[in-house]
Design an enzyme around this catalytic site. Structure first.
Site, PDB file in Angstrom:
ATOM      1  N   ASP A  63       0.816  -1.203   0.000  1.00 55.93           N
ATOM      2  CA  ASP A  63       0.000   0.000   0.000  1.00 55.93           C
ATOM      3  C   ASP A  63       0.854   1.259   0.000  1.00 55.93           C
ATOM      4  OD1 ASP A  63      -2.370  -1.350  -0.123  1.00 55.93           O
ATOM      5  OD2 ASP A  63      -2.830  -1.215   2.010  1.00 55.93           O
ATOM      6  N   GLY A  64       2.057   1.197   0.595  1.00 52.91           N
ATOM      7  CA  GLY A  64       2.939   2.370   0.582  1.00 52.91           C
ATOM      8  C   GLY A  64       3.334   2.762  -0.831  1.00 52.91           C
ATOM      9  N   ASN A 137      -4.721   8.777   1.544  1.00 54.73           N
ATOM     10  CA  ASN A 137      -5.307   8.174   2.732  1.00 54.73           C
ATOM     11  C   ASN A 137      -5.697   9.208   3.777  1.00 54.73           C
ATOM     12  OD1 ASN A 137      -5.469   5.440   2.239  1.00 54.73           O
ATOM     13  ND2 ASN A 137      -3.566   4.913   3.273  1.00 54.73           N
ATOM     14  N   ASP A 167      -2.959  12.594  21.462  1.00 57.81           N
ATOM     15  CA  ASP A 167      -1.722  12.334  20.724  1.00 57.81           C
ATOM     16  C   ASP A 167      -1.716  12.967  19.340  1.00 57.81           C
ATOM     17  OD1 ASP A 167      -0.874  10.913  22.876  1.00 57.81           O
ATOM     18  OD2 ASP A 167      -0.990   8.932  21.936  1.00 57.81           O
ATOM     19  N   THR A 178      -9.761   2.794   6.089  1.00 58.47           N
ATOM     20  CA  THR A 178      -9.261   1.475   6.507  1.00 58.47           C
ATOM     21  C   THR A 178      -7.784   1.519   6.882  1.00 58.47           C
ATOM     22  OG1 THR A 178      -8.953   0.931   4.161  1.00 58.47           O
ATOM     23  CG2 THR A 178     -10.959   0.121   5.223  1.00 58.47           C
ATOM     24  N   ALA A 179      -7.241   2.732   7.062  1.00 59.94           N
ATOM     25  CA  ALA A 179      -5.828   2.874   7.423  1.00 59.94           C
ATOM     26  C   ALA A 179      -5.712   3.327   8.880  1.00 59.94           C
ATOM     27  CB  ALA A 179      -5.160   3.849   6.454  1.00 59.94           C
ATOM     28  N   SER A 181      -6.916   5.722  10.567  1.00 57.96           N
ATOM     29  CA  SER A 181      -8.205   6.079  11.158  1.00 57.96           C
ATOM     30  C   SER A 181      -8.899   4.876  11.785  1.00 57.96           C
ATOM     31  CB  SER A 181      -9.102   6.713  10.080  1.00 57.96           C
ATOM     32  OG  SER A 181     -10.433   6.821  10.517  1.00 57.96           O
TER      33      SER A 181
END
Length: 285
Positions: A63-64, A137, A167, A178-179, A181
Site C-alpha cells: 500500500d505504501g 489516505n 496524541d 481502513t488505514a 483512522s
C-alpha cells in the site's frame, strides 16, 4: 474501452521480488509492442520524461507504493492499478499469481473504473494558504515527543467545533478509512462516499469522538499547545512540515479525483471481507 499503448511500472527495485516481477512484465509487453518503463519508488529521477505519453500506471508493491503511485497519477492525470506484493494490500487488489492475465485484460480494455478523492493540505498564515501537498489516505497532526499531549482546535467551514487534547488528529478520505483512522476507532466508509473523516488520536476525553463530514467541507486545524511540544504534519505517513504554535492547517478536497482501474470482477466488499477476515472464525480452523 481504449487499449493502453504505454505503461509506467512503479515499484521498489531494491526489493528483489518486486523488481523481478516488474522486469518480467516489462519484457513481456515490450515484446508485444507496448512501451513499458520503470520508475523506482525510492529514486524517481527523470520522472517527467518517463511519464511522457504514458496511459497507465501500474504500482507493484504494498500500500505504501500505491500511495506514492496515487500522487503520481494525480499529478499526471492518469489511471492507476496495483499488484499486491506487500502484506495486507487494501489498495492493491490484483493478486500476484493472477497479475499476467489481469493486466492483459486491462491493457486490452477489459476493466472497471472507480474515482477516488484526495485531500490537499495548506498552511494558513495571515489568511494566505500555502499548499504543502496531497494525501490519498490521510493527513495527520502527530505529536513528536512521548509522554506529552498536544491540543488541536477544529473548525469546519469557519465554525468552531471542538478542542482536542491527545496524541494528535486525523483527517481521512474514504480510502483512508481502513488505514490509521480505523485503528483509532474511526468507521469504514465505502470509497465512493463523498465524505471526510475527523478522528482524534488517543483523546484525553471519552467525549471526543470521530466525525463524518461532507467532502465539500473546509477543515481548519489549529495547533494550540501551551507546552513546548513539537508536532508534525504527516501526509500518508510522510512528515512534511513541523507545526509552530498558532499555525493553521487547512484541509480541502483536492481539485480532481484519481481513477483506479480494477479487474472486471472486482467487488469492494469482497476485498474488505478478505482483508479483515469477516465471516471467518479462526477458532474452527
Amino acid at each position: 474501452m481504449a487499449k493502453h499503448k504505454k505503461i509506467v511500472f512503479l515499484g521498489n527495485i531494491g526489493d528483489e521480488s518486486s523488481f523481478l516481477s516488474i522486469q518480467s512484465l516489462i519484457d513481456k509487453y515490450q515484446e508485444k509492442g507496448i512501451q513499458a518503463v520503470l520508475i523506482d519508488s525510492l529514486n524517481n529521477q527523470d520522472t517527467d520524461s518517463k511519464m511522457q505519453n504514458a496511459e497507465l500506471i501500474v504500482s507493484i508493491g504494498g500500500d505504501g507504493t500505491m500511495l506514492q503511485s496515487a500522487k503520481l497519477a494525480y499529478q499526471y492525470d492518469l489511471p492507476i492499478t496495483g499488484i499486491n506484493k506487500g502484506r495486507l494490500g487494501f489498495l492493491t487488489d490484483i493478486n500476484p499469481q493472477e497479475a499476467d492475465q489481469v493486466l492483459d485484460d486491462i491493457i486490452s480494455g477489459n476493466y472497471t473504473t472507480e474515482n477516488r478523492i484526495l485531500i490537499e493540505a495548506f498552511i494558513s498564515t495571515n489568511s494566505i494558504n500555502k499548499s504543502i501537498g496531497y494525501a490519498f489516505n490521510d493527513i495527520v497532526i502527530n505529536r513528536k515527543e512521548t509522554g506529552r499531549m498536544i491540543r488541536v482546535e477544529t473548525s469546519i467551514d469557519n465554525s468552531f467545533i471542538n478542542t482536542h487534547e491527545g496524541d494528535g488528529f486525523i483527517v481521512a478520505t474514504p480510502t483512508g478509512s481502513t488505514a490509521y483512522s480505523l485503528s483509532c476507532g474511526g468507521p469504514i466508509l465505502k470509497p465512493d462516499v463523498e465524505a471526510l473523516l475527523l478522528v482524534p488520536i488517543c483523546p484525553h476525553s471519552l467525549n471526543d469522538r470521530p466525525m463524518v463530514v461532507p467532502s465539500s467541507s473546509e477543515i481548519t486545524l489549529r495547533y494550540d499547545s501551551e507546552q513546548n511540544v513539537s508536532a508534525g504534519i504527516d501526509l500518508d505517513g510522510d512528515t512534511v512540515y513541523e507545526l509552530k504554535i498558532g499555525d493553521n492547517l487547512v484541509i480541502k478536497k483536492a481539485a480532481k479525483p484519481i481513477c483506479l482501474i480494477h479487474p472486471e470482477n472486482y467487488d469492494y466488499f469482497d476485498n474488505l471481507k478478505s482483508k479483515l477476515l469477516w465471516g471467518k472464525d479462526k477458532r474452527h480452523e
